[in-house]
Design a protein around this motif. Sequence first.
Motif, PDB file in Angstrom:
ATOM      1  N   GLY A 105       0.843  -1.217  -0.075  1.00 33.04           N
ATOM      2  CA  GLY A 105       0.031  -0.004  -0.049  1.00 33.04           C
ATOM      3  C   GLY A 105       0.791   1.292   0.038  1.00 33.04           C
ATOM      4  N   LEU A 106       1.995   1.205  -0.382  1.00 36.15           N
ATOM      5  CA  LEU A 106       3.017   2.434  -0.398  1.00 36.15           C
ATOM      6  C   LEU A 106       2.570   3.253  -1.642  1.00 36.15           C
ATOM      7  CD1 LEU A 106       6.296   0.636   0.337  1.00 36.15           C
ATOM      8  CD2 LEU A 106       4.624   1.791   2.214  1.00 36.15           C
ATOM      9  N   ASP A 107       3.461   4.451  -1.653  1.00 38.38           N
ATOM     10  CA  ASP A 107       2.954   5.350  -2.940  1.00 38.38           C
ATOM     11  C   ASP A 107       3.520   4.825  -4.161  1.00 38.38           C
ATOM     12  OD1 ASP A 107       2.064   7.107  -0.907  1.00 38.38           O
ATOM     13  OD2 ASP A 107       3.754   8.365  -1.238  1.00 38.38           O
ATOM     14  N   TRP A 108       2.485   5.065  -5.089  1.00 37.65           N
ATOM     15  CA  TRP A 108       2.946   4.712  -6.729  1.00 37.65           C
ATOM     16  C   TRP A 108       4.259   5.346  -6.992  1.00 37.65           C
ATOM     17  CZ3 TRP A 108      -0.285   1.085  -8.887  1.00 37.65           C
ATOM     18  CH2 TRP A 108      -1.390   1.113  -8.211  1.00 37.65           C
ATOM     19  N   HIS A 109       4.911   4.499  -7.861  1.00 42.01           N
ATOM     20  CA  HIS A 109       6.287   5.065  -8.849  1.00 42.01           C
ATOM     21  C   HIS A 109       5.707   4.836 -10.065  1.00 42.01           C
ATOM     22  CE1 HIS A 109       8.820   4.981  -5.348  1.00 42.01           C
ATOM     23  NE2 HIS A 109       8.390   3.856  -5.021  1.00 42.01           N
ATOM     24  N   MET A 110       6.457   5.679 -11.006  1.00 38.64           N
ATOM     25  CA  MET A 110       6.159   5.567 -12.460  1.00 38.64           C
ATOM     26  C   MET A 110       7.252   5.444 -13.268  1.00 38.64           C
ATOM     27  SD  MET A 110       2.973   6.846 -12.630  1.00 38.64           S
ATOM     28  CE  MET A 110       1.750   7.775 -11.862  1.00 38.64           C
ATOM     29  N   SER A 111       7.039   4.633 -14.419  1.00 38.32           N
ATOM     30  CA  SER A 111       8.226   4.433 -15.150  1.00 38.32           C
ATOM     31  C   SER A 111       7.474   4.040 -16.537  1.00 38.32           C
ATOM     32  CB  SER A 111       8.839   2.924 -14.695  1.00 38.32           C
ATOM     33  OG  SER A 111       9.823   2.649 -15.593  1.00 38.32           O
ATOM     34  N   ASN A 112       8.477   4.418 -17.733  1.00 37.92           N
ATOM     35  CA  ASN A 112       7.954   4.278 -19.124  1.00 37.92           C
ATOM     36  C   ASN A 112       8.668   2.850 -19.419  1.00 37.92           C
ATOM     37  OD1 ASN A 112       8.457   7.533 -18.767  1.00 37.92           O
ATOM     38  ND2 ASN A 112       6.868   6.995 -20.464  1.00 37.92           N
ATOM     39  N   VAL A 113       7.590   2.101 -19.861  1.00 40.49           N
ATOM     40  CA  VAL A 113       8.281   0.452 -19.985  1.00 40.49           C
ATOM     41  C   VAL A 113       8.319   0.563 -21.659  1.00 40.49           C
ATOM     42  CG1 VAL A 113       7.315  -0.233 -18.068  1.00 40.49           C
ATOM     43  CG2 VAL A 113       5.782  -0.327 -20.195  1.00 40.49           C
ATOM     44  N   THR A 114       9.037  -0.338 -22.229  1.00 45.98           N
ATOM     45  CA  THR A 114       9.342  -0.435 -23.677  1.00 45.98           C
ATOM     46  C   THR A 114       9.106  -2.024 -24.174  1.00 45.98           C
ATOM     47  OG1 THR A 114      11.219   0.855 -23.256  1.00 45.98           O
ATOM     48  CG2 THR A 114      11.373  -0.411 -25.336  1.00 45.98           C
ATOM     49  N   ALA A 115       8.303  -1.730 -25.299  1.00 43.98           N
ATOM     50  CA  ALA A 115       7.994  -2.998 -25.969  1.00 43.98           C
ATOM     51  C   ALA A 115       9.182  -4.048 -26.083  1.00 43.98           C
ATOM     52  CB  ALA A 115       7.188  -2.984 -27.260  1.00 43.98           C
ATOM     53  N   GLY A 116       8.930  -5.226 -25.702  1.00 42.99           N
ATOM     54  CA  GLY A 116      10.084  -6.552 -25.934  1.00 42.99           C
ATOM     55  C   GLY A 116      11.260  -6.485 -24.785  1.00 42.99           C
ATOM     56  N   ALA A 117      10.921  -5.461 -23.844  1.00 41.61           N
ATOM     57  CA  ALA A 117      12.020  -5.098 -22.875  1.00 41.61           C
ATOM     58  C   ALA A 117      11.636  -5.815 -21.421  1.00 41.61           C
ATOM     59  CB  ALA A 117      12.375  -3.713 -22.684  1.00 41.61           C
ATOM     60  N   THR A 118      12.582  -6.033 -20.618  1.00 36.46           N
ATOM     61  CA  THR A 118      12.344  -6.327 -19.207  1.00 36.46           C
ATOM     62  C   THR A 118      12.467  -5.392 -18.185  1.00 36.46           C
ATOM     63  OG1 THR A 118      12.963  -8.653 -19.734  1.00 36.46           O
ATOM     64  CG2 THR A 118      13.055  -8.071 -17.436  1.00 36.46           C
ATOM     65  N   HIS A 119      11.663  -5.116 -17.020  1.00 37.99           N
ATOM     66  CA  HIS A 119      11.720  -4.142 -16.185  1.00 37.99           C
ATOM     67  C   HIS A 119      11.633  -4.674 -14.991  1.00 37.99           C
ATOM     68  CE1 HIS A 119      11.423  -0.522 -19.164  1.00 37.99           C
ATOM     69  NE2 HIS A 119      10.827  -1.323 -20.017  1.00 37.99           N
ATOM     70  N   ALA A 396     -13.035   1.875   2.422  1.00 39.61           N
ATOM     71  CA  ALA A 396     -11.939   0.965   3.308  1.00 39.61           C
ATOM     72  C   ALA A 396     -10.480   1.450   2.967  1.00 39.61           C
ATOM     73  CB  ALA A 396     -12.253  -0.436   2.917  1.00 39.61           C
ATOM     74  N   ALA A 397     -10.445   2.521   2.087  1.00 45.42           N
ATOM     75  CA  ALA A 397      -9.094   2.967   2.019  1.00 45.42           C
ATOM     76  C   ALA A 397      -8.449   3.687   2.985  1.00 45.42           C
ATOM     77  CB  ALA A 397      -8.975   3.609   0.581  1.00 45.42           C
ATOM     78  N   THR A 398      -7.885   3.215   3.697  1.00 45.71           N
ATOM     79  CA  THR A 398      -7.406   3.905   5.187  1.00 45.71           C
ATOM     80  C   THR A 398      -5.883   4.297   5.270  1.00 45.71           C
ATOM     81  OG1 THR A 398      -7.148   1.666   6.162  1.00 45.71           O
ATOM     82  CG2 THR A 398      -9.154   2.943   6.397  1.00 45.71           C
ATOM     83  N   GLY A 399      -5.455   4.247   4.041  1.00 49.00           N
ATOM     84  CA  GLY A 399      -3.749   4.925   3.926  1.00 49.00           C
ATOM     85  C   GLY A 399      -3.326   4.635   2.441  1.00 49.00           C
ATOM     86  N   PRO A 400      -3.559   3.581   1.993  1.00 45.26           N
ATOM     87  CA  PRO A 400      -2.849   3.634   0.686  1.00 45.26           C
ATOM     88  C   PRO A 400      -3.184   4.845  -0.307  1.00 45.26           C
ATOM     89  CG  PRO A 400      -3.384   1.628   1.247  1.00 45.26           C
ATOM     90  CD  PRO A 400      -4.241   2.679   2.234  1.00 45.26           C
ATOM     91  N   GLU A 401      -2.040   5.249  -1.066  1.00 46.64           N
ATOM     92  CA  GLU A 401      -2.404   6.331  -2.118  1.00 46.64           C
ATOM     93  C   GLU A 401      -3.258   6.083  -2.969  1.00 46.64           C
ATOM     94  OE1 GLU A 401       1.013   9.073  -3.742  1.00 46.64           O
ATOM     95  OE2 GLU A 401       0.727   7.451  -4.944  1.00 46.64           O
ATOM     96  N   VAL A 402      -4.372   6.921  -3.421  1.00 46.18           N
ATOM     97  CA  VAL A 402      -5.191   6.834  -4.530  1.00 46.18           C
ATOM     98  C   VAL A 402      -4.516   7.514  -5.829  1.00 46.18           C
ATOM     99  CG1 VAL A 402      -7.414   7.061  -5.234  1.00 46.18           C
ATOM    100  CG2 VAL A 402      -7.182   6.131  -2.934  1.00 46.18           C
TER     101      VAL A 402
END
Length: 415
Positions: A105-119, A396-402
């Motif tokens: 339930g931690l904050d979200w992170h963002m990433s640009n992902v690439t076709a055919g790649a592993t992240h 019921a969302a009592t903490g995790p970032e929305v």
Amino acid sequence: MRLLSTLCGLASLVTLSTSTIFQNGQERETHFIDTRVAPITANSTGWKTYGPNATELAYKGRWDSKHVSWWAAPGLKFGFEGQNVAITFGNLTSQGVLVAYRLGGLDWHMSNVTAGATHQFVSPSTPGLNLTQPWQFPLTFELRVTNWAYGVQIAAVHLSTSSKLIKIPPYSKTIEFIGDSLTSGYSATYEAFSGFGYNIGAGFGNVEFSITAYPGICLHDADCWGNPRGQEYQWHRTPDTSPRAYQIWGAADPPKWDFAAHPPADIVIINIGTNDNNTANGAEPPVTRDQYLRSYLDFIPEVHAVYPKAQIVLMSLWNGFSAVGNSFVQTGAYTDEVYAVYKAFESDGYVHYFNSTGILQHNDIGPQWHPTDVGHVKIASHVMQYIRLKFGWEFAATGPEVQHETLYWNDEVRY
């Protein structure tokens, strides 16, 4: 780097481009993480690989048989053991698409992902990985596609060699949203991930949700803003009306969505008609009021046939604000028609009317004629309270970032 969609009006003629996020005309600081790593193969040491059809993987929203995501804010969620999580994305992934991901339930992170790649999204250095209490096991990983026009293809999920996937039971209640650009978060900071559809579903904290919404689409089965079909047809299909849908599946007969293979919706929220109402939508001939009304009257029984136990909520439509005298006045769209649909089914007991008038003010509408992030939050808050009072669903969302990156504050107390 952020992947943005570019529309002509509300057209779905998407051009792939990367850009920064602009907030009120100024560049916004972002923290997108470069998660790409070397390919993980069967010969890679230290990794255990699961295929995209592993039963422990829970796909949220609409995904097709090729494990390609569709519509707005689709997701993937699973439990796991160990300290490493990586995903290989298939070649049908939109190049550079922005995804949100988080541990537990931690904050979200963002990433640009690439076709055919592993992240790699989780490593031993991931904050919070070793802070889990015994009652919080198993660890959970969740990924969401932020955009409404792009998508990902899951090719494989990789964990540490001695680890395993764990199936997370779904929540007992489900909401489905049916709509257009308003529901899918067009022009919001993180698009579908900032829209009121996502905010409502994630805001409850204990419901499953699916956002079957796409910008520019009409309810009536017409070509609107470049969307070849309307929701009365497309809602029954797995893919949306994006250009990539026709590249992958063709235009003749896209695969139907197997409603019986997925949990039925308990509540269906419909907000659609703004594009039908716009004579500039490109439909030839233009959608008439009678056609819209007839399509809506026909659509409700179709939804009810698929979800016979669902409560269906019709939202009234807002259509911006006009300056009148020395103030502003909200203008609606198909106000009488939406209410007439509600009245036609009122005695059946499963159709309800949510009047959105007065929730938004003129400064809640951005330059692209859609709600700002704050506008989406206001809509979501009112609808959530309506559902709570009308149907008895508790929050019921009592903490995790929305909603990500809306932590605005002022630490200057004297002016």
